[in-house]
Motif scaffolding. Structure first.
Motif, PDB file in Angstrom:
ATOM      1  N   THR A  31       0.633  -1.245  -0.020  1.00 35.52           N
ATOM      2  CA  THR A  31      -0.104  -0.001  -0.140  1.00 35.52           C
ATOM      3  C   THR A  31       0.756   1.227  -0.030  1.00 35.52           C
ATOM      4  O   THR A  31       1.709   1.509   0.633  1.00 35.52           O
ATOM      5  CB  THR A  31      -0.977  -0.013   1.222  1.00 35.52           C
ATOM      6  N   GLY A  34      -0.588   7.040  -1.649  1.00 32.53           N
ATOM      7  CA  GLY A  34      -0.873   8.070  -2.458  1.00 32.53           C
ATOM      8  C   GLY A  34      -0.777   9.188  -2.192  1.00 32.53           C
ATOM      9  O   GLY A  34       0.349   9.955  -2.106  1.00 32.53           O
ATOM     10  N   PRO A 261     -14.556  -0.102  -4.021  1.00 32.78           N
ATOM     11  CA  PRO A 261     -13.805   0.483  -2.674  1.00 32.78           C
ATOM     12  C   PRO A 261     -14.758   0.905  -1.697  1.00 32.78           C
ATOM     13  O   PRO A 261     -15.832   1.343  -2.072  1.00 32.78           O
ATOM     14  CB  PRO A 261     -13.068   1.976  -3.388  1.00 32.78           C
ATOM     15  N   ASN A 309     -12.163  -3.640 -13.391  1.00 31.15           N
ATOM     16  CA  ASN A 309     -11.186  -3.098 -12.514  1.00 31.15           C
ATOM     17  C   ASN A 309     -11.284  -1.655 -13.135  1.00 31.15           C
ATOM     18  O   ASN A 309     -10.403  -1.308 -13.911  1.00 31.15           O
ATOM     19  CB  ASN A 309      -9.981  -3.816 -12.864  1.00 31.15           C
ATOM     20  N   PRO A 311     -10.257   2.096 -12.974  1.00 29.59           N
ATOM     21  CA  PRO A 311      -9.166   2.828 -12.487  1.00 29.59           C
ATOM     22  C   PRO A 311      -9.435   3.651 -11.081  1.00 29.59           C
ATOM     23  O   PRO A 311     -10.758   3.951 -11.035  1.00 29.59           O
ATOM     24  CB  PRO A 311      -8.657   3.911 -13.597  1.00 29.59           C
ATOM     25  N   GLY A 312      -8.735   3.771 -10.411  1.00 26.44           N
ATOM     26  CA  GLY A 312      -8.855   4.647  -9.076  1.00 26.44           C
ATOM     27  C   GLY A 312      -9.700   5.950  -9.175  1.00 26.44           C
ATOM     28  O   GLY A 312     -10.257   6.258  -8.333  1.00 26.44           O
ATOM     29  N   ASN A 313      -9.069   6.796 -10.235  1.00 27.94           N
ATOM     30  CA  ASN A 313      -9.774   8.177 -10.333  1.00 27.94           C
ATOM     31  C   ASN A 313     -11.246   7.940 -10.711  1.00 27.94           C
ATOM     32  O   ASN A 313     -11.966   8.918 -10.363  1.00 27.94           O
ATOM     33  CB  ASN A 313      -8.958   8.975 -11.283  1.00 27.94           C
ATOM     34  N   MET A 315     -13.235   5.908  -9.521  1.00 26.43           N
ATOM     35  CA  MET A 315     -13.763   5.496  -8.268  1.00 26.43           C
ATOM     36  C   MET A 315     -13.774   6.579  -7.258  1.00 26.43           C
ATOM     37  O   MET A 315     -14.263   6.284  -6.130  1.00 26.43           O
ATOM     38  CB  MET A 315     -13.094   4.270  -7.573  1.00 26.43           C
ATOM     39  N   ASN A 316     -13.344   7.784  -7.707  1.00 22.52           N
ATOM     40  CA  ASN A 316     -13.476   8.842  -6.349  1.00 22.52           C
ATOM     41  C   ASN A 316     -15.111   9.296  -6.390  1.00 22.52           C
ATOM     42  O   ASN A 316     -15.319   9.986  -7.317  1.00 22.52           O
ATOM     43  CB  ASN A 316     -12.458   9.820  -6.928  1.00 22.52           C
TER      44      ASN A 316
END
Lengths: 362, 218
Positions: A31, A34, A261, A309, A311-313, A315-316
């Motif tokens: 982890t 970020g 998340p 899957n 991307p992280g952005n 899922m904000n």
């Protein structure tokens, strides 16, 4: 309450001393947090959070005593505030208020205990088999036979007795597990009842009944909405032979609690409990919209991978949810439901029109 | 999922993983495609998907594997995935007799929804749990012979026979396919299959493909 033995297990992961995030999920080993926020930004956020909690406390009153009054007077304020996210320390209580589960609990004293202690369920073994496979990376559910696993078992067993038509279906554990992180067993049980039997919104038990009729209906509606709102992507999907059952059934069956998340899932649940399943469609469309330009370029296999899957952005919650709110689907959703019912003959579930809630039926 | 050079292959075979819930389907898949085993895995909701390209009888074969939720009620969704599959891995748990007894029901499921000439392999998984074994190898072997299935026992945890299981079923599919294409098309290598589409045993052409566009972005 926990006389049931839970020893018919497969590998029970031992509770580990690994670091956990603010919600209690074990952090992956590699982890890298970020964004490390500056101290002042952190202080400011805390200040904002405290102010928000104070507003919320005023709105709901002690133990929720003012809630109904406030809701009647200012529903739009409630809606706006919920869309911004319910403060985490009040989440459990507010969820019970907005879902109608608090009323069910008060109307049915002793029922839950009865279901847990005295009744037996045909699904007991199925439930036990899945207990350690539900939120396995959360500290509360990791400990074999620990309080988390025991309450998860109790809630699911109680529900499988309460509604023997539904019984236990994989996926329900994620709903129950999410709720148990914010409330007691009995409260979580009644919230599950409120959702599946439709205390406030349309009942969702069709997600789990034989034939999964509501899953099929939702997937049909979702596919049409994709084609209408994102025509280019919709066409790409059909060229590549992608259909929503390949990526979206989990979204509906577990209301995003299976693999998204956790902080995002919670924000979605805030709105979901207040506004209903519509938000699941909207978030799904928003995800596709956000990633649209990448998705339209991908061939079948990469496409499936990308749809599982994000991307992280993407899922904000603070970017995804406003995008979701901006998508208007209510009217169309209803039309598509009728279209689906016509297409399939009778409609997904007749009984969905008439919720049978304990306390109301007598 | 792999990256880069994996895009080139001669054949694309669709295979489904079926069997009761909790027998280890998802871990067989992750062991085969990523050489991973997850002790903390979640139950599968709906369907999952993974691929791996490997050498079979000297040809490069891409296995496109669909992993399905095992609980009976999910068949409403998962049975659609049997269509077009060339192979099925029917998994039971050697420590749970009921999962073996249910194999008959899974076979019926396949007969109802899959192509008639689908290649089926019976897999007894979790052989690592030796002290808990409750289904004898001979019983399963005998059953498989009676039903005309191939049979193997595996341990996804210890990575025993997993590779062999997939190799075996893919070879079997290959043999059937190559026989078919030999008898119907003189130049099978000239036919192409778009990535994502699957070959059906009954079809005459459509066996070989070489896709090389689209570099991986993952």
């Amino acid at each position: 309450m926990e006389k049931k033995r839970l020893d018919d297990y497969e590998q029970g992961p031992v509770p580990s001393p690994r670091a956990v995030d603010r919600f209690g999920f074990v952090k992956p080993d590699n982890t890298s947090d970020g964004l490390i926020k500056s101290r002042s930004a952190y202080e400011y956020e805390r200040y904002k959070e405290e102010r928000r909690v104070r507003k919320w406390r005023k709105m709901i009153g002690v133990g929720g005593s003012d809630w109904k009054h406030y809701l009647r007077r200012k529903p739009h304020v409630v809606k706006r505030r919920i869309r911004k996210g319910i403060p985490d320390c009040l989440r459990g209580l507010v969820w019970q208020l907005i879902s109608g589960s608090r009323d069910l609990l008060l109307m049915n004293p002793g029922v839950y205990e009865q279901l847990v202690i005295y009744e037996t369920s045909a699904s007991e073994l199925d439930i036990i088999r899945d207990i350690s496979r539900t939120f396995p990376s959360h500290v509360f559910f990791q400990q074999r036979h620990g309080p988390g696993q025991r309450s998860l078992y109790n809630v699911l067993k109680a529900y499988s007795v309460f509604d023997r038509n539904v019984g236990y279906v994989q996926g329900m554990g994620f709903l129950a597990g999410l709720l148990l992180l914010y409330m007691s067993e009995e409260d979580a049980f009644w919230l599950l009842v409120a959702l599946l039997k439709g205390a406030v919104h349309a009942p969702m038990e069709g997600l789990y009944l034989a034939g999964l009729p509501l899953v099929q209906q939702y997937l049909f509606q979702f596919e049409c909405l994709v084609r209408e709102h994102l025509p280019k992507l919709g066409e790409h999907f059909s060229n590549e032979m992608i259909n929503p059952s390949m990526y979206a059934s989990q979204w509906f069956i577990t209301v995003f609690s299976y693999s998204f998340p956790f902080h995002l899932a919670l924000r979605i649940w805030d709105v979901f409990l207040y506004e209903g399943v519509k938000i699941v469609f909207k978030v799904g469309l928003a995800l596709l919209k956000y990633c649209h330009d990448d998705l339209v370029k991908l061939p079948f296999e990469k496409l499936i991978h990308a749809l599982k899957n994000f991307p992280g952005n993407a899922m904000n919650p603070d970017t995804l949810l406003p995008l979701a709110y901006s998508i208007k689907i209510s009217k169309r959703l209803e039309e598509l439901k009728q279209e689906y019912e016509k297409k399939t003959g009778k409609g997904a579930r007749e009984l969905s029109e008439k919720p049978m809630l304990p306390g109301e039926s007598n | 999922m792999g990256r880069g050079a994996e895009e080139e292959y001669d054949y694309l075979f669709k295979v489904v993983l079926i069997g009761d819930s909790g027998v280890g389907k998802s871990n067989l898949l992750s062991r085969f495609t990523r050489n991973e085993f997850c002790l903390e895995s979640k139950s599968t909701i709906g369907v999952e998907f993974a691929t791996r390209t490997l050498e079979v009888e000297g040809r490069s074969v891409k296995a496109q594997i669909w992993d399905t939720a095992g609980q009976e009620r999910y068949r409403a969704i998962t049975s659609a995935y049997y269509r077009g599959a060339l192979g099925a891995l029917l998994v039971y748990d050697v420590t749970k007799p009921t999962t073996f007894e249910n194999v008959t029901r899974w076979l019926k499921e396949l007969r109802d929804h899959a192509d008639a000439n689908i290649v089926i392999m019976l897999i007894g998984n979790k052989t690592d749990l030796k002290h808990l074994r409750a289904v004898a190898t001979e019983d399963a072997q005998g059953y498989a012979e009676k039903e005309g299935l191939s049979f193997i026992e595996t341990s996804a945890l210890e990575a025993t026979n997993v590779e062999k299981a997939f190799q075996t079923i893919l070879s079997e599919i290959y043999r059937i396919i190559s026989k078919k294409s030999l008898s119907s098309t003189p130049h099978p290598s000239s036919a192409t299959v778009k990535e994502g589409k699957t070959i059906t045993v009954g079809e005459s052409q459509s066996t070989t493909t070489t896709t090389s566009c689209c570099s991986s972005s993952s």
